[in-house]
Write a protein that holds these residues in place. Sequence first.
Motif, PDB file in Angstrom:
ATOM      1  N   ARG A  30       3.237  -1.508  -3.484  1.00  0.00           N
ATOM      2  CA  ARG A  30       4.276  -2.622  -3.816  1.00  0.00           C
ATOM      3  C   ARG A  30       5.098  -1.932  -2.325  1.00  0.00           C
ATOM      4  N   LYS A  31       5.717  -3.314  -1.205  1.00  0.00           N
ATOM      5  CA  LYS A  31       6.066  -2.416   0.282  1.00  0.00           C
ATOM      6  C   LYS A  31       8.166  -2.575   0.251  1.00  0.00           C
ATOM      7  N   ARG A  32       8.454  -2.310   0.828  1.00  0.00           N
ATOM      8  CA  ARG A  32      10.012  -2.656   1.065  1.00  0.00           C
ATOM      9  C   ARG A  32      10.078  -3.291   1.799  1.00  0.00           C
ATOM     10  N   PRO A  33      11.558  -4.368   1.433  1.00  0.00           N
ATOM     11  CA  PRO A  33      11.721  -5.371   2.237  1.00  0.00           C
ATOM     12  C   PRO A  33      11.728  -5.562   3.896  1.00  0.00           C
ATOM     13  N   SER A  34      11.954  -3.881   4.193  1.00  0.00           N
ATOM     14  CA  SER A  34      12.721  -4.441   5.266  1.00  0.00           C
ATOM     15  C   SER A  34      12.857  -2.757   5.848  1.00  0.00           C
ATOM     16  N   HIS A 103       4.732   3.435  -3.194  1.00  0.00           N
ATOM     17  CA  HIS A 103       5.230   2.210  -3.986  1.00  0.00           C
ATOM     18  C   HIS A 103       6.651   2.709  -3.045  1.00  0.00           C
ATOM     19  N   ASP A 104       7.153   1.158  -2.464  1.00  0.00           N
ATOM     20  CA  ASP A 104       8.765   1.037  -2.180  1.00  0.00           C
ATOM     21  C   ASP A 104       9.423   1.825  -1.179  1.00  0.00           C
ATOM     22  N   LYS A 105       7.895   2.120  -0.332  1.00  0.00           N
ATOM     23  CA  LYS A 105       7.829   3.290   1.001  1.00  0.00           C
ATOM     24  C   LYS A 105       7.708   2.247   1.925  1.00  0.00           C
ATOM     25  N   ILE A 106       8.163   2.993   3.326  1.00  0.00           N
ATOM     26  CA  ILE A 106       7.820   2.347   4.661  1.00  0.00           C
ATOM     27  C   ILE A 106       6.416   3.302   4.470  1.00  0.00           C
TER      28      ILE A 106
END
Length: 297
Positions: A30-34, A103-106
């Motif tokens: 899961r990618k972070r949007p920015s 997940h949800d990390k750059i």
Amino acid sequence: MTLTDERWHALLETRAADPGAVARAYAERRKRPSLLSGKGTLFLVAADHPARGALSVGGDPMAMADRRSLIERLLIALENPAVDGLLGTPDVVEELLLLGALHDKIVIGSMNRGGLAGADWEIDDRFTGYDAKSVAESGLDGGKMLLRLVDSDPGTVPTLQACAQAVSELAARGLMAMVEPLPYVRDASGKLLLQKDAVSLTRAVTVASGIGVTSAYTWLKLPAADDPAVLNATTLPVVVLGGVPSADPVADLASWGRTLRHETVRGLVVGRTLLYPPDGDVGAAVEAAAKVLEAAK
């Protein structure tokens, strides 16, 4: 996220029996949007030192050699919500992916690791890790490159050219290029010495800012500067690197804090200083760095 014996042995089994799990883990992350957090900052933990043979911390020349210990320390750091993500080589990134920790990390992929620590050719820093194509295909958020500038070493030239090409190729894909320009000289024994004076650092900043066909996606990774005027040499976003840990963590934090207050600086990228603190408390070291960043911004 604790690395229990069960999880560690499951990782080892996956490595041996199911190599395709790595590609699936990249695809499912899961990618972070920015890149920037909601506060406009970026705090990454770095773990690309071992791939260049740089294993020492303090007086221990093999501190980073134990992979389970390194992964456990990274898991502790990444668990802190203030840590936005990881800078690492493919092996480390993939281990953490398989453990579900990114997940949800750059995630920034480390690109040139061929300048092995202490080697005669150290400054000719070939790209032996990620390239721009694999950074994009793996769904990472950018690529990082080390650009050591040594006027007396011709190995600087191919490294400079390769970094310029990587900046261009990442930009063509809309991905961040994190360039770490560091000016060095060799002493009489041939040992490389980092130059942290304002003139040397400013020159390095201006050189790194101009490489590639565009600077639109370029960030700079710089040491904490005693003279903040160094940072006036660029409009590019800057992250402060932790560098080689000193014997005084409080002094390290204070140095970062002074630099973090500059308007071009967006955050921190720190590795050994936080992962291997003198007292062994990784969680406390990460929390202290997060507080310094928060106070500065």
